[in-house]
Design a protein around this motif. Sequence first.
Motif, PDB file in Angstrom:
ATOM      1  N   ALA A  51      41.232  47.574  30.190  1.00  0.00           N
ATOM      2  CA  ALA A  51      42.257  49.058  30.313  1.00  0.00           C
ATOM      3  C   ALA A  51      43.279  48.544  30.326  1.00  0.00           C
ATOM      4  O   ALA A  51      44.747  48.935  30.061  1.00  0.00           O
ATOM      5  N   TYR A  52      43.951  47.803  32.016  1.00  0.00           N
ATOM      6  CA  TYR A  52      45.084  47.834  31.339  1.00  0.00           C
ATOM      7  C   TYR A  52      45.779  46.970  30.726  1.00  0.00           C
ATOM      8  O   TYR A  52      47.010  46.801  30.716  1.00  0.00           O
ATOM      9  N   LEU A  53      45.168  45.865  30.319  1.00  0.00           N
ATOM     10  CA  LEU A  53      45.808  44.849  29.055  1.00  0.00           C
ATOM     11  C   LEU A  53      46.435  45.784  28.234  1.00  0.00           C
ATOM     12  O   LEU A  53      47.487  45.606  27.695  1.00  0.00           O
ATOM     13  N   ARG A  54      45.380  46.348  27.839  1.00  0.00           N
ATOM     14  CA  ARG A  54      45.825  47.955  26.554  1.00  0.00           C
ATOM     15  C   ARG A  54      47.018  48.354  27.291  1.00  0.00           C
ATOM     16  O   ARG A  54      47.461  48.785  26.598  1.00  0.00           O
ATOM     17  N   LEU A  55      47.725  48.733  28.297  1.00  0.00           N
ATOM     18  CA  LEU A  55      48.407  49.723  28.502  1.00  0.00           C
ATOM     19  C   LEU A  55      49.874  48.200  29.620  1.00  0.00           C
ATOM     20  O   LEU A  55      50.233  49.092  29.860  1.00  0.00           O
ATOM     21  N   ARG A  56      49.322  47.510  29.287  1.00  0.00           N
ATOM     22  CA  ARG A  56      50.753  46.457  29.211  1.00  0.00           C
ATOM     23  C   ARG A  56      50.643  46.475  30.391  1.00  0.00           C
ATOM     24  O   ARG A  56      51.734  45.920  31.633  1.00  0.00           O
ATOM     25  N   ARG A  57      49.863  46.017  32.025  1.00  0.00           N
ATOM     26  CA  ARG A  57      50.196  45.972  33.110  1.00  0.00           C
ATOM     27  C   ARG A  57      49.330  45.287  33.355  1.00  0.00           C
ATOM     28  O   ARG A  57      47.803  45.403  34.225  1.00  0.00           O
ATOM     29  N   TYR A  58      49.772  44.029  33.055  1.00  0.00           N
ATOM     30  CA  TYR A  58      49.233  42.930  33.154  1.00  0.00           C
ATOM     31  C   TYR A  58      49.147  42.024  34.680  1.00  0.00           C
ATOM     32  O   TYR A  58      47.990  41.275  35.006  1.00  0.00           O
ATOM     33  N   THR A  59      49.903  42.839  35.302  1.00  0.00           N
ATOM     34  CA  THR A  59      49.662  42.016  36.997  1.00  0.00           C
ATOM     35  C   THR A  59      47.947  43.467  37.762  1.00  0.00           C
ATOM     36  O   THR A  59      47.746  42.418  38.191  1.00  0.00           O
ATOM     37  N   ASP A  60      48.157  44.344  37.481  1.00  0.00           N
ATOM     38  CA  ASP A  60      46.764  45.130  37.416  1.00  0.00           C
ATOM     39  C   ASP A  60      45.639  44.323  36.860  1.00  0.00           C
ATOM     40  O   ASP A  60      44.664  44.261  37.840  1.00  0.00           O
ATOM     41  N   ALA A  61      45.800  44.088  35.907  1.00  0.00           N
ATOM     42  CA  ALA A  61      44.921  43.096  34.681  1.00  0.00           C
ATOM     43  C   ALA A  61      44.145  42.297  35.557  1.00  0.00           C
ATOM     44  O   ALA A  61      42.813  41.884  35.301  1.00  0.00           O
ATOM     45  N   GLU A  62      45.221  41.086  36.206  1.00  0.00           N
ATOM     46  CA  GLU A  62      44.752  39.836  37.037  1.00  0.00           C
ATOM     47  C   GLU A  62      44.161  40.677  38.083  1.00  0.00           C
ATOM     48  O   GLU A  62      43.236  39.405  37.562  1.00  0.00           O
ATOM     49  N   ARG A  63      44.911  41.450  38.698  1.00  0.00           N
ATOM     50  CA  ARG A  63      43.927  41.571  40.236  1.00  0.00           C
ATOM     51  C   ARG A  63      42.470  41.830  39.720  1.00  0.00           C
ATOM     52  O   ARG A  63      41.459  42.025  40.449  1.00  0.00           O
ATOM     53  N   ALA A  64      42.178  43.028  38.967  1.00  0.00           N
ATOM     54  CA  ALA A  64      40.612  43.645  38.171  1.00  0.00           C
ATOM     55  C   ALA A  64      40.227  42.074  37.857  1.00  0.00           C
ATOM     56  O   ALA A  64      38.777  41.762  38.069  1.00  0.00           O
ATOM     57  N   PHE A  65      40.864  41.702  37.034  1.00  0.00           N
ATOM     58  CA  PHE A  65      39.872  39.866  36.099  1.00  0.00           C
ATOM     59  C   PHE A  65      39.313  39.303  37.327  1.00  0.00           C
ATOM     60  O   PHE A  65      38.252  38.328  37.590  1.00  0.00           O
ATOM     61  N   LYS A  66      40.799  38.629  38.568  1.00  0.00           N
ATOM     62  CA  LYS A  66      40.210  38.377  39.594  1.00  0.00           C
ATOM     63  C   LYS A  66      39.106  38.832  39.930  1.00  0.00           C
ATOM     64  O   LYS A  66      38.346  37.632  41.074  1.00  0.00           O
ATOM     65  N   LYS A  67      39.377  39.993  40.566  1.00  0.00           N
ATOM     66  CA  LYS A  67      37.983  40.546  41.383  1.00  0.00           C
ATOM     67  C   LYS A  67      36.227  40.180  40.630  1.00  0.00           C
ATOM     68  O   LYS A  67      35.250  40.253  41.134  1.00  0.00           O
ATOM     69  N   ALA A  68      36.811  39.945  39.744  1.00  0.00           N
ATOM     70  CA  ALA A  68      35.170  39.553  38.359  1.00  0.00           C
ATOM     71  C   ALA A  68      35.118  38.519  38.614  1.00  0.00           C
ATOM     72  O   ALA A  68      34.323  37.723  39.090  1.00  0.00           O
TER      73      ALA A  68
ATOM     74  N   ASN B 165      31.794  33.216  34.664  1.00  0.00           N
ATOM     75  CA  ASN B 165      31.864  34.103  33.793  1.00  0.00           C
ATOM     76  C   ASN B 165      32.759  33.873  32.765  1.00  0.00           C
ATOM     77  O   ASN B 165      34.076  34.412  33.100  1.00  0.00           O
ATOM     78  N   ALA B 166      32.897  33.519  31.056  1.00  0.00           N
ATOM     79  CA  ALA B 166      34.109  33.332  30.297  1.00  0.00           C
ATOM     80  C   ALA B 166      34.786  34.290  30.578  1.00  0.00           C
ATOM     81  O   ALA B 166      35.560  34.167  29.943  1.00  0.00           O
ATOM     82  N   HIS B 167      34.448  35.620  30.340  1.00  0.00           N
ATOM     83  CA  HIS B 167      35.241  36.736  30.018  1.00  0.00           C
ATOM     84  C   HIS B 167      35.964  37.020  30.688  1.00  0.00           C
ATOM     85  O   HIS B 167      37.162  37.778  30.715  1.00  0.00           O
ATOM     86  N   VAL B 168      35.502  36.511  31.934  1.00  0.00           N
ATOM     87  CA  VAL B 168      36.470  36.703  33.545  1.00  0.00           C
ATOM     88  C   VAL B 168      37.593  35.897  33.121  1.00  0.00           C
ATOM     89  O   VAL B 168      39.346  36.219  33.225  1.00  0.00           O
ATOM     90  N   HIS B 169      37.205  34.499  32.793  1.00  0.00           N
ATOM     91  CA  HIS B 169      38.880  33.448  32.239  1.00  0.00           C
ATOM     92  C   HIS B 169      39.303  33.618  31.649  1.00  0.00           C
ATOM     93  O   HIS B 169      40.427  33.470  31.138  1.00  0.00           O
ATOM     94  N   LEU B 170      39.298  34.587  30.141  1.00  0.00           N
ATOM     95  CA  LEU B 170      39.363  34.642  28.323  1.00  0.00           C
ATOM     96  C   LEU B 170      40.652  36.302  29.467  1.00  0.00           C
ATOM     97  O   LEU B 170      41.690  36.338  28.796  1.00  0.00           O
ATOM     98  N   GLY B 171      40.556  36.693  30.613  1.00  0.00           N
ATOM     99  CA  GLY B 171      41.158  37.937  30.456  1.00  0.00           C
ATOM    100  C   GLY B 171      41.773  37.508  31.027  1.00  0.00           C
ATOM    101  O   GLY B 171      43.365  38.240  30.963  1.00  0.00           O
ATOM    102  N   LEU B 172      41.802  36.517  32.105  1.00  0.00           N
ATOM    103  CA  LEU B 172      43.297  36.404  32.932  1.00  0.00           C
ATOM    104  C   LEU B 172      44.154  35.199  32.205  1.00  0.00           C
ATOM    105  O   LEU B 172      45.359  35.747  32.436  1.00  0.00           O
ATOM    106  N   ALA B 173      43.552  34.502  30.914  1.00  0.00           N
ATOM    107  CA  ALA B 173      43.642  33.907  29.933  1.00  0.00           C
ATOM    108  C   ALA B 173      44.444  35.484  29.236  1.00  0.00           C
ATOM    109  O   ALA B 173      45.986  35.036  28.759  1.00  0.00           O
ATOM    110  N   ARG B 174      44.688  36.773  28.985  1.00  0.00           N
ATOM    111  CA  ARG B 174      45.243  37.354  28.028  1.00  0.00           C
ATOM    112  C   ARG B 174      46.410  37.779  29.066  1.00  0.00           C
ATOM    113  O   ARG B 174      47.093  38.111  28.825  1.00  0.00           O
TER     114      ARG B 174
END
Length: 743
Positions: free
Chosen positions: A376-393, A400-409
């Motif tokens: 959701a944060y990626l779609r809103l272009r809130r990339y710092t918040d997205a990074e924080r969410a993926f690091k929680k995961a 989890n490969a999806h976690v690292h893909l999320g961080l890459a994005r």
Amino acid sequence: MENQPWDLMAVYYDAIDHFCHGFMKYHPPRQAYIPEHDFEIYKDVVQNGYRYHDMMLARLLELAGEDTTVILVSDHGFHPDHNRPAEIPNEPAGPAIEHRDFGIFAMAGSSIKRDELIHGASLLDVAPTVLTLFGLPIGEDMDGKPLVQAFITMPEIDRIPSWDAVEGDAAMHPAEIQSDPLAEQAALQQLIALGYIDKLDDNHEQAIASTVQELRYNLARAYMDGDRHAEAAVILKELYTSAPDNHRFGVHLALCYRAMNSIRSLGVLVEKLYQRRIEQAHTAQEKLKEWNTRLAERKAELGNINKPAIELLEENERYEWLRLRGEALISVYDVEYLRGYVKMAEGDYRSALVHLSTAEKAEPHHPGLHLQIGEAYLRLRRYTDAERAFKKAAAIDSENAHVHLGLARSYLGRNRTNQAAEEAIRAISLTYHFPLAHYVLGLALVRLKHYDKAAEALEVAVAINPNFHQAHLRLARLYTQRLNKPERAAEHQRLMQAIRQATRRRRTTPQDAVTPAVPVISSAPPTTHLAIHRPAGEDNQPFITVVTGLPRTGTSMMMQMLAAGGLPMLTDGQRAADMDNPRGYYEYAPTTLLRTEHSWIKDAMGHSIKIVVQLLPFLPSEYQYRVIFMRRNLDEVLDSQRIMLEHLSHKAASIPPEQLRAVFQQQLRQIELWLVEQLNIRILFIDYGGVLQDPAATATAVKAFVGVNLKLDAMIPSVDPMLYRQRREILTSDKIPLTLQAG
């Protein structure tokens, strides 16, 4: 291995799986919910189970010898850490929640590198690798790849279109005796509805129904894995309609609607799931009140009001009580997560975050939740918040490969390109068959101006998923703008446009593969009208005359002929004559129970008796039989059965007629193959159309076959051609190929 020649030996050690399912919960470190006393008793079971298997592996390697290549594979692992579940879902595949996604691949041999890491291996790669070891070609229809990076010298790779087209023994049953268990069950229900086989008791019926339900569910999951969500949705909708309390059917149906972009249906379904869950919880709460009253009474009788409730329950009561306790609780997490999921699908990412954040407060330990929040944060272009969410995961599940893909994005969105590439590579190292990770890696490499490497990554993405139109688009631009390869660019442009259209059709229209194809039957000489199979042996023993065939193949007509000729019959007259059989059924009710009870069969000695063909294998082997096997055009049989079921106010089988026809055809083939192997059974094959065309020849053949002085002048006129209904243009029966010994 010691006593037989071999060139490939496959050994399955299944005990580790059982050890881990039973005792991984006790493996160190101790989980908070595990009592210390139990922990001390069982903490070493898993470790010692592995030691035991190491001993067996050592013996296997000793027998194999040093010149043998050995591959050690497990299809999954087990969570040994904080991801071990405290509870197992109450469903047949529930224990799989204990599995860790990553298993083991280890390989050793004279042509294999030592101490080399193999990245991105999957189960699909094992067969191509084994074929490569033997110098055999790989099928182009295989999804996996040979793990060539394991070889010291790059092996030559040959390819063929498909091993399915190569003649030879593939360790499979011949096509004529393969069967679809779901279709077999539907055909059985039709025979029960027609009254030719007795209904199973409730326990067996429930067991079969549950098995069919799970098979259908697993088929739907397989369709989902193959991106065939329209087919999966058809099955899951049927399952959820028939079992609305089984929420996993509804949840996976929601996933299908999301994949099909059926947002309206998704929203309606999620609210239905919520309302049904509320109703289920209220029902469970009311039933628990009744249980609490009973438990209070039991405590009063025992004079011990402090005794735990579960200790007051019998073993068979505990499951029901625990199930009701679980159903009585309404999970805030489940409700808010699903509502957030719907808002994500609708593109309302801010509202989605409201629901998902509420779910996080309720149960923050789900990595999938943090992935959704990060998306959701990626779609809103809130990339710092997205990074924080993926690091929680990542803190919960770092593999989890999806976690690292999320961080890459998220890094790509902040122009941290090197970190984006590193995380994409990490995702690929965990799950190689991950086209989106290769795509993101390609995007990062384009920014880093490594254009050739970027093209390689994007080509891998489309090789894994040929329908990945965005990757085709990027490749078309890359080949045009950076690599000066106009032919490659034009090809990807063409594929992109074609795939967009094909994908749209495929995701909205179920494919033909939902209905299994009718198997191809071999072309051996067919059985013919009045053909006889006579096994070697004495010919003067007492015998039972059995008239058999599918329902509506003329078995009653043959019983009429035998009765008119003077052969005694074992019948009870329970089923009265009707419009479908105006001259009567000539049945004996106990035959419908032949699967479980056959003590009555001795009463049929010297008599004729009618038994439906599917029950012949249950005939006790200590008796001699002469079987008159009635055959008829299968299309006529199905038409006649359908009309009879309508007269009985019963439903026909829940599969298409052509599939039911294929099931009956295979069953006939299987029964015939069984019959000709029985030394105590002689067979006379009679064609229904042949009887009507020449009743005199049929009566003469029957008289000779049963060896009794039957009255031909009474048998012949008993055949009434006016009763030939549901006639097709071709009167001859469907011939199932079978080579017979004439006699």
